[in-house]
Every structure is written in structure tokens, then in C-alpha cells.
Design a protein around this motif. Structure first.
Motif, PDB file in Angstrom:
ATOM      1  N   LYS A   1     -10.900  62.806  49.575  1.00  0.00           N
ATOM      2  CA  LYS A   1      -9.514  62.415  49.871  1.00  0.00           C
ATOM      3  C   LYS A   1      -9.279  62.215  51.372  1.00  0.00           C
ATOM      4  O   LYS A   1      -8.711  61.210  51.790  1.00  0.00           O
TER       5      LYS A   1
ATOM      6  N   ASP B   1      -0.918  74.980  47.494  1.00  0.00           N
ATOM      7  CA  ASP B   1      -1.298  74.291  46.264  1.00  0.00           C
ATOM      8  C   ASP B   1      -0.517  74.940  45.120  1.00  0.00           C
ATOM      9  O   ASP B   1       0.556  75.512  45.375  1.00  0.00           O
TER      10      ASP B   1
ATOM     11  N   ARG C   1       6.689  67.814  55.193  1.00  0.00           N
ATOM     12  CA  ARG C   1       5.490  68.304  54.515  1.00  0.00           C
ATOM     13  C   ARG C   1       5.793  68.667  53.053  1.00  0.00           C
ATOM     14  O   ARG C   1       4.975  68.444  52.169  1.00  0.00           O
TER      15      ARG C   1
ATOM     16  N   THR D   1       3.459  64.976  49.367  1.00  0.00           N
ATOM     17  CA  THR D   1       2.560  64.579  48.281  1.00  0.00           C
ATOM     18  C   THR D   1       3.246  63.529  47.402  1.00  0.00           C
ATOM     19  O   THR D   1       2.669  62.475  47.094  1.00  0.00           O
TER      20      THR D   1
ATOM     21  N   ALA E   1       4.964  68.697  43.755  1.00  0.00           N
ATOM     22  CA  ALA E   1       4.609  67.282  43.613  1.00  0.00           C
ATOM     23  C   ALA E   1       5.538  66.569  42.626  1.00  0.00           C
ATOM     24  O   ALA E   1       6.128  65.531  42.952  1.00  0.00           O
TER      25      ALA E   1
ATOM     26  N   LEU F   1      -0.754  62.611  40.579  1.00  0.00           N
ATOM     27  CA  LEU F   1      -0.333  63.529  41.641  1.00  0.00           C
ATOM     28  C   LEU F   1      -1.092  64.845  41.512  1.00  0.00           C
ATOM     29  O   LEU F   1      -1.374  65.516  42.497  1.00  0.00           O
TER      30      LEU F   1
ATOM     31  N   ASN G   1      -4.499  67.110  40.731  1.00  0.00           N
ATOM     32  CA  ASN G   1      -5.931  66.917  40.969  1.00  0.00           C
ATOM     33  C   ASN G   1      -6.687  67.047  39.657  1.00  0.00           C
ATOM     34  O   ASN G   1      -6.488  68.010  38.915  1.00  0.00           O
TER      35      ASN G   1
ATOM     36  N   ASP H   1      -6.333  60.688  41.799  1.00  0.00           N
ATOM     37  CA  ASP H   1      -5.914  61.814  42.638  1.00  0.00           C
ATOM     38  C   ASP H   1      -6.305  61.679  44.110  1.00  0.00           C
ATOM     39  O   ASP H   1      -5.470  61.879  44.993  1.00  0.00           O
TER      40      ASP H   1
ATOM     41  N   ASN I   1      -2.497  61.425  45.566  1.00  0.00           N
ATOM     42  CA  ASN I   1      -1.832  62.633  46.086  1.00  0.00           C
ATOM     43  C   ASN I   1      -2.253  62.962  47.522  1.00  0.00           C
ATOM     44  O   ASN I   1      -2.019  64.068  48.015  1.00  0.00           O
TER      45      ASN I   1
ATOM     46  N   GLY J   1      -0.008  64.621  50.806  1.00  0.00           N
ATOM     47  CA  GLY J   1       0.119  66.024  51.194  1.00  0.00           C
ATOM     48  C   GLY J   1      -0.796  66.361  52.355  1.00  0.00           C
ATOM     49  O   GLY J   1      -0.355  66.872  53.388  1.00  0.00           O
TER      50      GLY J   1
END
Ligand code: NAD
Length: 430
Positions: free
Chosen positions: A95, A147, A187, A191, A223, A330, A332, A353, A357, A360
Motif C-alpha cells: 500500500k 486500526d 486523519r 481512509t 472507515a 475499505l 483489508n 484494499d 483504503n 489512512g
């Protein structure tokens, strides 16, 4: 076909191997993507408020740091184990390369059920995690983030513990912090915002009008909930949402603001985790709303399906029943490789993913640079830079998919692995 014993990490490897074959990589090159560089494990010993003790398995997996410090969230979940954290760490490395930010990939996890812990006990877990792994973490070494079931309050406790233990000022050792303690504007929504920018770009290119598009979202946390708001505000019709307790569906559309009111604020910790869920029937006095399960939600008629909860939800068992034309991941790892093959045959467009996503970690990078420089970006700065960075990633993936005639997932892995290889080559690791 994939063996029945497929796990998050074997699923990562299946996709990685397919891309490695297509790229005709050597055995030496392939070996660099087989296993993480480091796997750190420990057992966190927590004394509960009733005097009993908990021993919680905890992990920090550092997959690859060829392109920069390890980066990736920490998950508190009963199913978080070494295999899952390894897979999530590998996805992080790809990512960060896809959106071309100067980080590698890592991930953390604590195997626990935070819904059964008080706020004070969650704080104990957060601090114990840092004490267990502090030698392997740091602004230039490995920078964690939130997360599943972790949020800005937990990031603040972790930074505080790190600064106490190391007698340092280290705003850049972790991201996703509260605004009052080194966080970045944007922040919390990043995401979803990144996924939204990609979706808007794709719908624009295909001249599709949001007013005529229906969306289903599984997962109503950081998310999923923010995504529901962005899409609703942009004129899309969100027809169904869900959380761990189940979901609601209305073909006429659901107002995410009303859902939020029933569910309570997102990002709550401990004691508050369970307060009000999407399917809290007594509180949910809405017209034309049907209650559905988290299995049913994936098979609803809609244009866009957004898995935003956990992994392994779109599988060989249900992929054929997916009615959406687009899937924006969005979450994982929501789609298995077998499901990918079925969806591709059906002509369902999956935005994977590692691209969908990546907003983020992109704004986490902005937070990290702000932490290091002492600067503070404005909302406009964060939003426009995020849009630029994520759309560049999207375009790189689209070009690769066209050129190689592969799915967006394979194209994203391809872009990511090649960028990692380029760094490893110049560093002399090959
Ligand atoms: P979160 O804890 O804020 O929210 C998770 C949501 O999923 C909650 O609404 C929860 O009720 C729901 N959920 C849990 N189990 C479920 C189940 N069995 N069925 C349906 N829903 C269920 O977590 P989050 O940060 O929003 O993360 C969600 C996904 O997005 C994860 O896969 C995560 O790795 C991924 N992700 C998060 C970020 C981030 O910045 N937070 C970044 C990239 C990817």
C-alpha cells in the motif's frame, strides 16, 4: 484451487505469487516477499479492575522497510493472531508503495476483546503494548497507527507511554493521535476520504451520476461511517449499513446522520463500544427499514458494495451472489483470491484494499511529517494533498491494469512490488 486451510497470509501469498509469475521475478526476488523481515511477539499481562489477570498475545510484524520506516496500524481483536498480523503487514508494504509515500509496511495486534474491558483496562493494554515493543518502535524505525478497535485516545496513551519510557519528545512515533496531542486535521476521516476520491474519479470517468447510484456499506466504524457521510453528502443513495451486531436496509436510502445518532459517536472506547449499534431495534424507529444480517448485506442489489469491517467476507461461497458492479475495499483483505476469480468472470470491478483504503496511511504520513517539522497543515492542505497522492496511485494502478490486462488487485500488487524491488535493488539487498 486454494486449499480449505486458506488463512489471511496464504491468501496474501496466493495473490503475490500470481503477480510474481506475471512479472517473471527471479527466485531471489520472490524470496523478499515471502516472509516479513521481523516478527516480534510478547504476552501482555494485564491486571483487571476486579483483581483477575489477563495474558494477551501481542504482535508487531515488520514486513519490509526498503522504502522507509515500517508503518501500520494496531488492531485489538479476539481473532488477531500472528498469521493475520503478518498478512496485514504485507498489505501495508504494498500500500505505501502504491501511493508512493516513504514508508515500508508493518502491523500490530493484541488478541483481546476490548468490548469486555473497561476504559482503564484498555489504557493498560495500550501502555503494555508499547513497553513490550518500544525497542522496535520509533519515528525513524516503525510508526504505528489506529486500526480495528483502536482510536485516537489509544494512540495518545501509546505516545505518552513511549515518551515516558524513552525519556523523549516523540510526536512522530505514532499517528492517528488526537488534535490536542500532535494529531493531524483529517486523519480521522482519511481512509474514507481517500476511497471517496477514487470512487468519484471512476464515476466521473464513466459519466455515472451519483444521484442514480446505490451503495451498501458493511462496517460502521472509522472507515465505514465516514464513507457513508461522504457518499450521502455527494448525492449517492446509501441503502444499507451494518456493524458487528447486524445491519439495516432501505431501498429508499438511509440517512447516515440518523444512524450515527442511534449508534453513538464513532471511535468510542471500552464500556462505550457496545452502546447503541446499527441494529438496535428498540431505538431504531425508522420507516421502511428492514433488519438484515452481515451475510445478507453483501448480496443486496446495489451499484457499489463497500466492505469496511473485517477480512474474508467475500468468498467462493457468496461471490456469485454479489449484485454490485463495483466493490471498493475499505477493509483489508475482505475478498479471497477464489472470490476474486468469480467476480472477475462476472465483470465486477474490484478496487483493492491496497489502493482503496490507502488514504489512512497517506494522511498518517502527513501527520508524521508535521510531527517532525512542527508545522500544522490546514484542512484544505490535507484534503488537496490526499487527493493528489491517492489519485496518482489510482492512475498508476489503472495504467498497469490496462497495459498488463490484469485486475486492479494484480495491477496494484505489481506497482507495489516493483517499487519495493527498485528500492531493494539500489540498497544492494539483491
Ligand atoms: P473500527 O473498529 O472503527 O470499525 C469496525 C467496524 O466493523 C465497526 O462498525 C464494527 O461494528 C464492524 N464489525 C466488526 N465485526 C463485524 C462483523 N463481523 N460484521 C460486520 N461488521 C463488523 O475499524 P476501522 O478502522 O473502521 O477498520 C475497518 C477496516 O478498515 C479494517 O479492515 C481495517 O484494517 C481497515 N482500515 C482502516 C484504516 C483506518 O485508518 N482506520 C485504514 C485502512 C484500512
Amino acid at each position: 484451487s486454494v486449499p480449505m486451510s486458506s488463512t489471511p497470509y496464504t491468501r496474501y501469498k496466493d495473490t503475490m505469487h500470481a503477480v510474481v509469475r506475471k512479472l517473471k521475478l527471479s527466485d531471489a526476488e520472490k524470496a523478499l516477499f515471502e516472509e516479513p523481515q521481523f516478527i516480534h511477539k510478547d504476552t501482555l499481562k494485564i491486571t483487571k479492575e476486579d483483581g483477575s489477570t489477563l495474558e494477551l498475545p501481542a504482535f508487531r510484524v515488520q514486513f519490509n522497510n526498503a522504502r522507509g520506516p515500517f508503518k501500520g496500524g494496531i488492531r485489538f481483536h479476539p481473532l488477531a493472531d500472528e498469521d493475520e498480523v503478518k498478512a496485514l503487514a504485507a498489505l501495508m508494504a504494498i500500500k505505501t508503495a502504491v501511493v508512493n509515500i516513504p514508508f515500508g509496511g508493518g502491523k500490530g495486534g493484541v488478541q483481546c476483546n476490548p468490548k469486555e474491558l473497561t476504559k482503564g483496562e484498555v489504557q493498560e493494554v495500550a501502555r503494555a503494548y508499547i513497553r513490550a515493543f518500544q525497542d522496535h518502535i520509533g519515528p525513524d524505525i516503525d510508526c504505528p497507527a489506529p486500526d480495528v478497535n483502536t482510536n485516537s485516545a489509544i494512540m495518545a496513551w501509546m505516545r505518552d507511554e513511549y515518551e515516558k519510557q524513552t525519556n523523549s519528545y516523540s510526536p512522530a512515533m505514532i499517528t492517528g493521535k488526537p488534535l490536542s496531542y500532535g494529531g493531524s486535521i483529517g486523519r480521522d476521516t482519511a481512509t474514507a476520504r481517500g476511497g471517496f476520491f477514487i470512487l468519484q474519479e471512476m464515476m466521473d470517468r464513466e459519466a455515472l451520476d451519483p444521484g442514480e447510484l446505490t451503495v451498501v456499506i458493511q462496517g460502521f466504524g472509522n472507515a465505514g461511517a465516514h464513507m457513508a457521510h461522504f457518499l450521502h453528502d455527494a448525492g449517492y443513495t446509501v441503502v444499507a449499513v451494518s456493524d458487528s451486531q447486524g445491519g439495516v436496509y432501505s431501498s429508499e436510502g438511509i440517512d447516515p446522520v440518523r444512524i450515527q445518532k442511534y449508534k453513538g459517536k464513532t471511535g468510542s472506547v471500552a464500556g462505550e463500544y457496545c452502546e447503541g449499534s446499527v441494529c438496535d431495534i428498540d431505538r431504531m424507529k425508522m420507516d421502511n427499514v428492514k433488519h438484515i444480517t452481515n451475510e445478507e448485506i453483501l448480496e443486496l442489489p446495489c451499484d457499489i458494495l463497500i466492505p469496511a469491517a473485517l477480512d474474508n467476507v467475500i468468498t467462493a461461497k457468496n461471490a456469485d451472489k454479489v449484485q454490485a458492479k463495483y466493490i471498493l475495499e475499505l477493509a483489508n483483505g475482505p475478498t479471497t483470491p477464489e472470490a476474486d476469480a468469480i467476480l472477475e468472470k462476472k465483470g465486477v470491478h474490484v478496487i483493492p484494499d491496497v489502493l482503496a483504503n490507502a488514504g489512512g496511511v497517506t494522511v498518517s504520513y502527513f501527520e508524521w511529517t508535521q510531527g517532525r517539522s512542527g508545522e500544522q497543515w490546514t484542512e484544505e492542505q490535507v484534503d488537496s494533498e490526499l487527493k493528489r497522492v491517492i489519485l496518482e496511485g489510482y492512475k498508476a494502478v489503472r495504467r498497469e491494469a490496462r497495459r498488463e490486462q490484469v485486475s486492479y488487485r494484480h495491477a496494484a500488487f505489481s506497482v507495489g512490488l516493483k517499487r519495493m524491488l527498485a528500492a531493494m535493488r539500489v540498497r544492494g539487498w539483491l
